[in-house]
Design an enzyme around this catalytic site. Structure first.
Site, PDB file in Angstrom:
ATOM      1  N   TYR A  11       0.830  -1.185   0.000  1.00  0.00           N
ATOM      2  CA  TYR A  11       0.000   0.000   0.000  1.00  0.00           C
ATOM      3  C   TYR A  11       0.874   1.249   0.000  1.00  0.00           C
ATOM      4  CZ  TYR A  11      -3.377  -3.449   1.696  1.00  0.00           C
ATOM      5  OH  TYR A  11      -4.156  -4.547   1.858  1.00  0.00           O
ATOM      6  N   ILE A  56       2.074   2.439   3.499  1.00  0.00           N
ATOM      7  CA  ILE A  56       2.842   1.510   4.339  1.00  0.00           C
ATOM      8  C   ILE A  56       4.056   0.982   3.573  1.00  0.00           C
ATOM      9  CG2 ILE A  56       2.753  -0.630   5.673  1.00  0.00           C
ATOM     10  CD1 ILE A  56      -0.313  -0.188   5.907  1.00  0.00           C
ATOM     11  N   CYS A  57       3.800   0.095   2.638  1.00  0.00           N
ATOM     12  CA  CYS A  57       4.885  -0.627   1.966  1.00  0.00           C
ATOM     13  C   CYS A  57       5.609   0.204   0.918  1.00  0.00           C
ATOM     14  CB  CYS A  57       4.350  -1.910   1.339  1.00  0.00           C
ATOM     15  SG  CYS A  57       3.605  -3.008   2.554  1.00  0.00           S
ATOM     16  N   VAL A  58       5.047   1.358   0.552  1.00  0.00           N
ATOM     17  CA  VAL A  58       5.755   2.294  -0.331  1.00  0.00           C
ATOM     18  C   VAL A  58       6.432   3.372   0.502  1.00  0.00           C
ATOM     19  CG1 VAL A  58       5.507   3.990  -2.182  1.00  0.00           C
ATOM     20  CG2 VAL A  58       4.269   1.818  -2.305  1.00  0.00           C
TER      21      VAL A  58
END
Length: 217
Positions: free
Chosen positions: A115, A118-120
């Protein structure tokens, strides 16, 4: 803030490396910031563009046995390539991913994933702190909500990241229509992933190849 400007700030395929993060079914099922179909389309277009322009691409997932495999539309672009599966939420804490990026010798780091918030955001902010030139392809990302996506973008800009969309990136890589080496691939990307623009191009070609009707008697 250090302003990003000047010709040298534009992205070049020979200096770029792409990291695609967690384009997986579990994440896609919870994307509410974008139409999921568009996320898949844009991420696929980004992957195809990177391959066409010779940009090294690292594919990574998080706990794929539970979250699902990377979309086949992406892995089909890179048949046989290893997908680095992680336990770290923050990709930039996984040494295997970072080592793969460093091994390319490229300095312009391009990131997209699920997401956004978060993960970016996590790897982008860490990589910026380590001196990388980081660009996020916002329309190949997605978040829990529109607000989450927008706030994540604001947070990354504040940290020094560059924001682009996939078509803007490809246009910057192409830069000059006189550079014919990748024009065919560029047109294919437009036809298959840029919807109205690609179809309008096909229509234009049809009209240019259609004889003008003779004058009425």
């Amino acid at each position: 803030m250090t302003f990003r400007n000047g010709l040298s700030s534009l992205l070049r395929p020979e200096d770029s490396v792409l990291v695609l993060i967690d384009h997986q079914p579990f994440q896609l099922a919870n994307v509410n910031s974008h139409d999921p179909h568009l996320v898949v389309n844009h991420a696929t277009a980004l992957a195809k563009a990177a391959k066409a322009y010779g940009v090294p691409t690292i594919l990574t997932s998080v706990i794929a046995e539970r979250g699902g495999l990377i979309f086949p539309q992406i892995t089909d672009v890179f048949p046989g390539q290893e997908v680095i599966d992680r336990t770290f939420i923050n990709t930039w804490e996984d040494r295997k991913v970072v080592d793969a990026v460093k091994a390319t010798g490229r300095k312009q780091l391009i990131i997209a994933g699920l997401y956004t918030e978060i993960c970016v955001a996590m790897p982008v902010i860490q990589a910026l702190g380590e001196g990388w030139d980081v660009t996020v392809i916002t329309d190949a990302c997605g978040a829990f909500s529109v607000e989450a996506h927008q706030v994540a973008i604001q947070r990354m800009i504040a940290a020094g990241a560059n924001m682009m969309t996939w078509l803007a990136l490809v246009s910057e890589w192409q830069r000059d229509h006189a550079r014919t080496a990748h024009v065919a691939e560029f047109v294919e990307l437009l036809k298959h992933h840029a919807a109205g623009l690609g179809i309008a191009f096909l229509w234009e070609q049809q009209l240019l190849n259609t004889p003008v009707p003779g004058k009425a008697a």
